[in-house]
Design a protein around this motif. Structure first.
Motif, PDB file in Angstrom:
ATOM      1  N   ARG A 159       0.825  -1.214   0.000  1.00 30.29           N
ATOM      2  CA  ARG A 159       0.000   0.000   0.000  1.00 30.29           C
ATOM      3  C   ARG A 159       0.855   1.258   0.000  1.00 30.29           C
ATOM      4  N   MET A 160       1.987   1.228   0.716  1.00 31.57           N
ATOM      5  CA  MET A 160       2.898   2.380   0.695  1.00 31.57           C
ATOM      6  C   MET A 160       3.406   2.622  -0.724  1.00 31.57           C
ATOM      7  N   ASN A 161       3.798   1.541  -1.391  1.00 29.08           N
ATOM      8  CA  ASN A 161       4.297   1.658  -2.760  1.00 29.08           C
ATOM      9  C   ASN A 161       3.188   2.133  -3.702  1.00 29.08           C
ATOM     10  N   ALA A 162       1.958   1.626  -3.460  1.00 28.55           N
ATOM     11  CA  ALA A 162       0.822   2.044  -4.285  1.00 28.55           C
ATOM     12  C   ALA A 162       0.548   3.530  -4.107  1.00 28.55           C
ATOM     13  N   LEU A 163       0.662   4.021  -2.866  1.00 26.09           N
ATOM     14  CA  LEU A 163       0.432   5.444  -2.608  1.00 26.09           C
ATOM     15  C   LEU A 163       1.443   6.301  -3.367  1.00 26.09           C
ATOM     16  N   GLU A 164       2.662   5.834  -3.443  1.00 32.42           N
ATOM     17  CA  GLU A 164       3.683   6.570  -4.208  1.00 32.42           C
ATOM     18  C   GLU A 164       3.266   6.687  -5.673  1.00 32.42           C
ATOM     19  N   LYS A 165       2.718   5.611  -6.235  1.00 32.01           N
ATOM     20  CA  LYS A 165       2.263   5.641  -7.624  1.00 32.01           C
ATOM     21  C   LYS A 165       1.099   6.621  -7.793  1.00 32.01           C
ATOM     22  N   VAL A 166       0.245   6.704  -6.758  1.00 38.10           N
ATOM     23  CA  VAL A 166      -0.891   7.626  -6.807  1.00 38.10           C
ATOM     24  C   VAL A 166      -0.409   9.074  -6.754  1.00 38.10           C
ATOM     25  N   LEU A 167       0.484   9.382  -5.813  1.00 36.62           N
ATOM     26  CA  LEU A 167       0.947  10.761  -5.612  1.00 36.62           C
ATOM     27  C   LEU A 167       1.817  11.250  -6.766  1.00 36.62           C
ATOM     28  N   GLU A 168       2.440  10.325  -7.489  1.00 36.03           N
ATOM     29  CA  GLU A 168       3.246  10.748  -8.650  1.00 36.03           C
ATOM     30  C   GLU A 168       2.402  10.813  -9.917  1.00 36.03           C
ATOM     31  N   GLY A 169       1.106  10.501  -9.786  1.00 39.28           N
ATOM     32  CA  GLY A 169       0.183  10.643 -10.915  1.00 39.28           C
ATOM     33  C   GLY A 169       0.147   9.482 -11.872  1.00 39.28           C
ATOM     34  N   THR A 170       0.678   8.322 -11.454  1.00 36.88           N
ATOM     35  CA  THR A 170       0.693   7.156 -12.332  1.00 36.88           C
ATOM     36  C   THR A 170      -0.611   6.376 -12.251  1.00 36.88           C
ATOM     37  N   SER A 171      -1.212   6.306 -11.044  1.00 36.34           N
ATOM     38  CA  SER A 171      -2.453   5.556 -10.853  1.00 36.34           C
ATOM     39  C   SER A 171      -3.401   6.350  -9.957  1.00 36.34           C
ATOM     40  N   THR A 172      -4.501   5.715  -9.578  1.00 31.37           N
ATOM     41  CA  THR A 172      -5.559   6.429  -8.855  1.00 31.37           C
ATOM     42  C   THR A 172      -5.771   5.885  -7.447  1.00 31.37           C
ATOM     43  N   ILE A 173      -6.437   6.689  -6.630  1.00 26.61           N
ATOM     44  CA  ILE A 173      -6.819   6.263  -5.283  1.00 26.61           C
ATOM     45  C   ILE A 173      -7.698   5.011  -5.362  1.00 26.61           C
ATOM     46  N   GLU A 174      -8.603   4.976  -6.336  1.00 25.59           N
ATOM     47  CA  GLU A 174      -9.504   3.830  -6.482  1.00 25.59           C
ATOM     48  C   GLU A 174      -8.724   2.539  -6.729  1.00 25.59           C
ATOM     49  N   GLU A 175      -7.644   2.634  -7.512  1.00 31.88           N
ATOM     50  CA  GLU A 175      -6.813   1.465  -7.756  1.00 31.88           C
ATOM     51  C   GLU A 175      -6.078   1.045  -6.489  1.00 31.88           C
ATOM     52  N   LEU A 176      -5.603   2.013  -5.717  1.00 32.33           N
ATOM     53  CA  LEU A 176      -4.928   1.702  -4.447  1.00 32.33           C
ATOM     54  C   LEU A 176      -5.859   0.886  -3.552  1.00 32.33           C
ATOM     55  N   VAL A 177      -7.110   1.325  -3.447  1.00 28.55           N
ATOM     56  CA  VAL A 177      -8.088   0.625  -2.594  1.00 28.55           C
ATOM     57  C   VAL A 177      -8.406  -0.753  -3.157  1.00 28.55           C
ATOM     58  N   ARG A 178      -8.513  -0.854  -4.475  1.00 30.86           N
ATOM     59  CA  ARG A 178      -8.879  -2.132  -5.099  1.00 30.86           C
ATOM     60  C   ARG A 178      -7.777  -3.178  -4.965  1.00 30.86           C
ATOM     61  N   VAL A 179      -6.522  -2.742  -5.105  1.00 30.74           N
ATOM     62  CA  VAL A 179      -5.403  -3.678  -5.222  1.00 30.74           C
ATOM     63  C   VAL A 179      -4.780  -4.038  -3.881  1.00 30.74           C
ATOM     64  N   THR A 180      -4.757  -3.109  -2.928  1.00 32.05           N
ATOM     65  CA  THR A 180      -4.068  -3.355  -1.656  1.00 32.05           C
ATOM     66  C   THR A 180      -5.054  -3.414  -0.502  1.00 32.05           C
ATOM     67  N   GLN A 181      -4.606  -4.021   0.617  1.00 30.75           N
ATOM     68  CA  GLN A 181      -5.520  -4.267   1.733  1.00 30.75           C
ATOM     69  C   GLN A 181      -5.245  -3.394   2.954  1.00 30.75           C
ATOM     70  N   GLU A 182      -3.994  -3.269   3.343  1.00 29.02           N
ATOM     71  CA  GLU A 182      -3.687  -2.550   4.577  1.00 29.02           C
ATOM     72  C   GLU A 182      -2.299  -1.941   4.490  1.00 29.02           C
ATOM     73  N   TRP A 183      -2.068  -0.971   5.384  1.00 26.85           N
ATOM     74  CA  TRP A 183      -0.756  -0.318   5.400  1.00 26.85           C
ATOM     75  C   TRP A 183       0.312  -1.257   5.932  1.00 26.85           C
TER      76      TRP A 183
END
Length: 567
Positions: free
Chosen positions: A543-567
């Protein structure tokens, strides 16, 4: 021939030349491309930057006195669509728009195709008025409203007449499956899947329909197919089984097969799997592109920290590196990219896989064949007599395979293998649960990589937006450090089929087996304790790595929630 694509294209081109849109050299170049590719003339002009689409449409519209229409944003009604037989819609690449009295208006890319207009007038016994629209837009709307292969189904119904489903099942299915129309329909489904970047095609029989779905970037989408396909379900399924060299008479047991196809310059390996259901056989086709696969660690999605940590793991001379994640999370691609980097003259690399997804030059690959006793464990034993430096075990499924892999690592080999666990720390306890002694896990495993795939935002329609505040609060993304954070999403466009996403990127969780973690492993502690210690040692969760992808504009918050479970 007057009706050949080249002749029609040249006639169309001569009109554009007379209007100073293109020149003679442009015509010759476009006709040559058209005859080679089979594409429509106006599509060739636009795709190859020979002419601007809007300028071309505006000039033709003004000169011919023909209105233009945006078919992508026009609401077509079923009653109007039924005005013209499907075979005419496909043959002339037209769409019926509306009818007022004795005048039917149609969208066409070629208002000079008087042959098509005259045929329609004779058949429908009414006047026909053309409207101008791009070829590709018309073709997209034909697929959307009539379904893929609608012309094929229409031809079959015309040949066979209205038939009952039970009569089709009693007919000679093998003969019907070799019918040109059935062959063409199956080819259309496969071609469309490849064009849409699908990784899987699902043929799912139900009581009243045959549903066809494509998996694109990890998500399933229903393909638009004509409802009449249900009548020819048995023939379609049999056609696929014939292509995959399966037994079409055997419908009670699961079967596996493969098909090799080529479209353009790309070769595709199709893995076919069938299972019996109460309403017929369900088929899933996995599409592997042998010509366009990324086996480069730099391009998979590793951030700088994760890439550095992973390179340290694979530079160790011996030990086990575990790659974990569910089916379809990109584990095989990561391992192939790893082997491609390690594939040097001084390294002997052996792999045991089920199946071999891609053939790697310079690497000895063996495929499991359980029916004849060629299992992961038996091949792995033989590998040790092949003088390897690096071994890839496609999947560690049981205690026997795990123990031999560990022994291989302890005797001086670098071993890569996969497990199905939710995160990196869970792989340690998974091996122990499989019956491997904790001290063996502790002494052999050097690192664990968990991974998932997130969908990339489409670069063509990327836009900034404000996510739902409840989602942000639920993810604890509301502190001062996120006040200036920007979030993006895909609006949806033609490039991404209006999905908002195009392609995927991997996210990783890399856990090194430090001395402290080795001690906890021997003590058989729960995975949660190992995770807490790994986080203290600097591990980034998925999830930490997914958040980095979100904040750099590569993916979305919705994808973070869909793909990962917990911090």
């Amino acid at each position: 021939m007057k009706n050949s694509p080249g002749f029609i294209g040249r006639r169309y081109g001569e009109l554009l030349r007379s209007l100073n849109v293109i020149n003679e050299d442009d015509i010759n170049r476009a006709v040559a491309i058209q005859e080679k590719t089979g594409k429509n003339f106006d599509t060739v002009l636009v795709d190859n930057n020979i002419a601007d689409e809007q300028e071309m449409l505006h000039t033709l519209s003004t000169h011919l006195g023909v209105e233009t229409i945006d078919v992508k944003n026009f609401e077509f009604t079923p009653a109007i669509l039924q005005q013209v037989p499907v075979r005419f819609v496909h043959r002339f690449n037209i769409l019926p728009v509306d009818r007022k009295g004795d005048v039917l208006r149609i969208a066409t890319a070629d208002p000079l195709n008087f042959h098509a207009l005259d045929d329609l007038r004779l058949m429908l016994k009414c006047d026909v008025e053309p409207l101008l629209a791009p070829s590709d837009d018309i073709q997209d709307m034909i697929k959307k409203y009539y379904g893929i292969g609608a012309d094929t189904m229409d031809s079959l119904l015309e040949e066979d007449g209205p038939i009952e489903e039970e009569l089709v099942d009693k007919a000679n299915i093998e003969e019907l499956s070799e019918d040109a129309s059935i062959i063409r329909f199956v080819n259309q489904i496969m071609t469309e899947a490849v064009a849409d970047r699908a990784t899987d095609i699902h043929f799912e029989p139900f009581e009243d329909e045959l549903r066809i779905r494509y998996r694109i970037d990890g998500m399933l989408y229903e393909a638009a197919v004509p409802p009449t396909i249900r009548r020819y379900q048995a023939a379609v399924i049999s056609r696929i089984k014939i292509m995959a060299d399966m037994n079409i008479a055997e419908k009670r047991l699961p079967q596996d097969g493969r098909i090799n196809i080529k479209t353009g310059n790309n070769e595709f390996d199709l893995r076919v799997s069938t299972v019996p259901t109460p309403y017929g056989e369900s088929i899933v086709i996995r599409i592997l592109n042998r010509s366009d696969t990324i086996f480069d660690l730099q391009k998979l999605g590793f951030d700088d920290y994760s890439l550095g940590a992973f390179k340290q793991l694979i530079s160790v001379p011996h030990g086990i590196v575990l790659v974990t994640g569910p089916t379809g999370s990109g584990k095989t691609t990561t391992l192939y990219a790893t082997l491609a980097k390690l594939n040097k003259m001084e390294n002997k690399i052996l792999t045991i896989e089920e199946p071999i997804e891609y053939h790697l030059r310079g690497i000895v690959q063996v495929q499991v064949a359980s029916k004849i006793g060629l299992t992961f464990a038996s091949v792995l034993r033989s590998f040790l007599r092949q003088d390897p430096d690096i071994i890839l075990v496609g999947e560690t499924r049981d205690h026997e395979t795990a123990e031999i892999a560990i022994q291989s690592a302890l005797t001086g080999h670098l071993v890569f293998t996969t497990l199905h666990t939710n995160d990196a720390p869970g792989a340690v306890t998974r091996l122990v649960d499989m019956g491997v002694e904790p001290y063996l896990v502790s002494s052999s495993v050097i690192g664990i990589v968990a991974q998932r795939l997130m969908r990339r935002i489409c670069s063509s329609c990327k836009e900034e937006y404000k996510p739902d505040s409840d989602i942000l609060r639920g993810l604890a993304l509301t502190g001062p450090e996120y006040d200036n954070a920007k979030f993006y999403r895909g609006r949806g466009c033609e490039d991404c089929k209006f999905l908002g996403y195009r392609g995927r990127i991997a996210i990783y969780e890399i856990m090194k087996m430090t001395e402290d973690i080795r001690e906890l492993t021997v003590q058989r502690v729960p995975a949660s304790q190992i995770k807490r210690l790994a986080l203290k040692d600097g591990m980034k969760t998925l999830r930490m790595n997914a958040l980095e992808k979100v904040l750099e504009g590569t993916s979305t918050i919705e994808e973070l929630v869909r793909v990962t479970q917990e911090w």
